[in-house]
Design a protein around this motif. Structure first.
Motif, PDB file in Angstrom:
ATOM      1  N   GLU A 127      27.340  50.281  40.034  1.00 31.32           N
ATOM      2  CA  GLU A 127      26.091  50.615  39.358  1.00 31.32           C
ATOM      3  C   GLU A 127      25.809  52.094  39.560  1.00 31.32           C
ATOM      4  O   GLU A 127      26.421  52.757  40.398  1.00 31.32           O
ATOM      5  CB  GLU A 127      24.975  49.742  39.910  1.00 31.32           C
ATOM      6  N   ASP A 128      24.839  52.611  38.822  1.00 29.63           N
ATOM      7  CA  ASP A 128      24.519  54.042  38.863  1.00 29.63           C
ATOM      8  C   ASP A 128      24.233  54.548  40.272  1.00 29.63           C
ATOM      9  O   ASP A 128      24.589  55.673  40.611  1.00 29.63           O
ATOM     10  CB  ASP A 128      23.309  54.351  37.976  1.00 29.63           C
ATOM     11  N   ASN A 129      23.601  53.719  41.105  1.00 29.23           N
ATOM     12  CA  ASN A 129      23.220  54.166  42.446  1.00 29.23           C
ATOM     13  C   ASN A 129      24.279  53.865  43.506  1.00 29.23           C
ATOM     14  O   ASN A 129      24.024  54.015  44.695  1.00 29.23           O
ATOM     15  CB  ASN A 129      21.875  53.553  42.842  1.00 29.23           C
ATOM     16  N   HIS A 130      25.494  53.458  43.078  1.00 33.35           N
ATOM     17  CA  HIS A 130      26.585  53.171  44.008  1.00 33.35           C
ATOM     18  C   HIS A 130      27.736  54.156  43.812  1.00 33.35           C
ATOM     19  O   HIS A 130      28.056  54.532  42.690  1.00 33.35           O
ATOM     20  CB  HIS A 130      27.115  51.743  43.800  1.00 33.35           C
ATOM     21  N   ILE A 131      28.368  54.512  44.910  1.00 31.34           N
ATOM     22  CA  ILE A 131      29.523  55.407  44.878  1.00 31.34           C
ATOM     23  C   ILE A 131      30.758  54.671  44.379  1.00 31.34           C
ATOM     24  O   ILE A 131      31.534  55.199  43.595  1.00 31.34           O
ATOM     25  CB  ILE A 131      29.796  55.999  46.281  1.00 31.34           C
ATOM     26  N   ALA A 132      30.932  53.448  44.862  1.00 32.83           N
ATOM     27  CA  ALA A 132      32.165  52.722  44.553  1.00 32.83           C
ATOM     28  C   ALA A 132      31.925  51.218  44.608  1.00 32.83           C
ATOM     29  O   ALA A 132      30.922  50.749  45.151  1.00 32.83           O
ATOM     30  CB  ALA A 132      33.261  53.106  45.547  1.00 32.83           C
ATOM     31  N   SER A 133      32.874  50.503  44.039  1.00 30.56           N
ATOM     32  CA  SER A 133      32.925  49.055  44.158  1.00 30.56           C
ATOM     33  C   SER A 133      34.394  48.674  44.260  1.00 30.56           C
ATOM     34  O   SER A 133      35.275  49.472  43.936  1.00 30.56           O
ATOM     35  CB  SER A 133      32.262  48.372  42.956  1.00 30.56           C
ATOM     36  N   PHE A 134      34.660  47.464  44.735  1.00 28.03           N
ATOM     37  CA  PHE A 134      36.045  47.045  44.848  1.00 28.03           C
ATOM     38  C   PHE A 134      36.156  45.565  44.560  1.00 28.03           C
ATOM     39  O   PHE A 134      35.183  44.820  44.624  1.00 28.03           O
ATOM     40  CB  PHE A 134      36.630  47.390  46.224  1.00 28.03           C
ATOM     41  N   PHE A 135      37.352  45.149  44.236  1.00 25.77           N
ATOM     42  CA  PHE A 135      37.657  43.759  43.955  1.00 25.77           C
ATOM     43  C   PHE A 135      38.056  43.122  45.267  1.00 25.77           C
ATOM     44  O   PHE A 135      39.116  43.427  45.815  1.00 25.77           O
ATOM     45  CB  PHE A 135      38.788  43.680  42.925  1.00 25.77           C
ATOM     46  N   ASP A 136      37.204  42.271  45.793  1.00 22.52           N
ATOM     47  CA  ASP A 136      37.459  41.682  47.107  1.00 22.52           C
ATOM     48  C   ASP A 136      38.058  40.296  46.947  1.00 22.52           C
ATOM     49  O   ASP A 136      37.384  39.367  46.522  1.00 22.52           O
ATOM     50  CB  ASP A 136      36.155  41.610  47.901  1.00 22.52           C
ATOM     51  N   ARG A 137      39.327  40.180  47.274  1.00 22.33           N
ATOM     52  CA  ARG A 137      40.004  38.888  47.192  1.00 22.33           C
ATOM     53  C   ARG A 137      39.641  37.980  48.347  1.00 22.33           C
ATOM     54  O   ARG A 137      39.453  36.790  48.183  1.00 22.33           O
ATOM     55  CB  ARG A 137      41.521  39.067  47.139  1.00 22.33           C
ATOM     56  N   ASP A 138      39.571  38.539  49.544  1.00 23.90           N
ATOM     57  CA  ASP A 138      39.355  37.705  50.723  1.00 23.90           C
ATOM     58  C   ASP A 138      39.087  38.606  51.920  1.00 23.90           C
ATOM     59  O   ASP A 138      40.013  39.202  52.456  1.00 23.90           O
ATOM     60  CB  ASP A 138      40.584  36.830  50.983  1.00 23.90           C
TER      61      ASP A 138
END
Length: 182
Positions: A127-138
């Motif tokens: 989102e606009d206020n986040h630096i990064a995101s990731f796909f968390d498998r486990d």
């Protein structure tokens, strides 16, 4: 929305897994890909969707870890992950200078199997206020899985985050910590 992927691999990695990744990427993604390489690979596919950048950190990485004892335990192979952080840093600089909004790191041992891949990635964007995101498998491993990481280039703190992560890895500063992976 302007999005670009990035990855890196060695010559041996190209033969072992990245050739198949590139074929699947070119078949199923409509977006561009930045490859950050530290050596020439003769049979790399030539395609307008692929931008190749030379890894200017390769010598520094080699020097930082030249005396490190070799191990099969990935948790203590910081040189391996330094190529990832330097790829992200160099790709980020390129993407920012070329007005991209998001940079997506993808491991080169990934395979894209459906044309809906870009759509799935767009659903993972920070989102606009986040630096990064990731796909968390486990996350039960005790650490995050970072085979796919989405960076928000427009966030004001992304520069510092990416630059600091790269600096600690390529300089050898990570050796001060209990584990040395991404």
């Amino acid at each position: 929305m302007k999005i670009v992927y990035c990855t890196t691999f060695s010559k041996a990695g190209f033969q072992e897994y990245a050739r198949e990744f590139l074929e699947s990427f070119l078949l199923f993604s409509d977006l561009d890909l930045i490859l950050v390489l530290d050596e020439d690979i003769n049979d790399l596919p030539v395609n307008s969707k692929i931008k190749v950048i030379t890894n200017k950190y390769s010598n520094q990485i080699q020097n930082s870890y030249k005396d490190l004892k070799k191990t099969d335990d990935y948790r203590f192979q910081p040189n391996r992950f330094s190529y990832k952080t330097s790829c992200v840093k160099l790709s980020y600089d390129y993407a920012k200078n070329n007005n991209f909004e998001f940079l997506i790191w993808i491991d080169a041992d990934s395979l894209i199997k459906k044309p809906s891949f870009d759509h799935v990635i767009k659903s993972l964007l920070p989102e606009d206020n986040h630096i990064a995101s990731f796909f968390d498998r486990d996350s039960s491993y005790g650490y995050s899985e970072t085979g796919i990481v989405c960076f928000n280039i427009l966030h004001p703190d992304t520069d510092k985050f990416i630059y600091d992560c790269n600096d600690i890895m390529v300089s050898g500063g990570i050796l001060k910590y209990s584990e040395w992976h991404d």
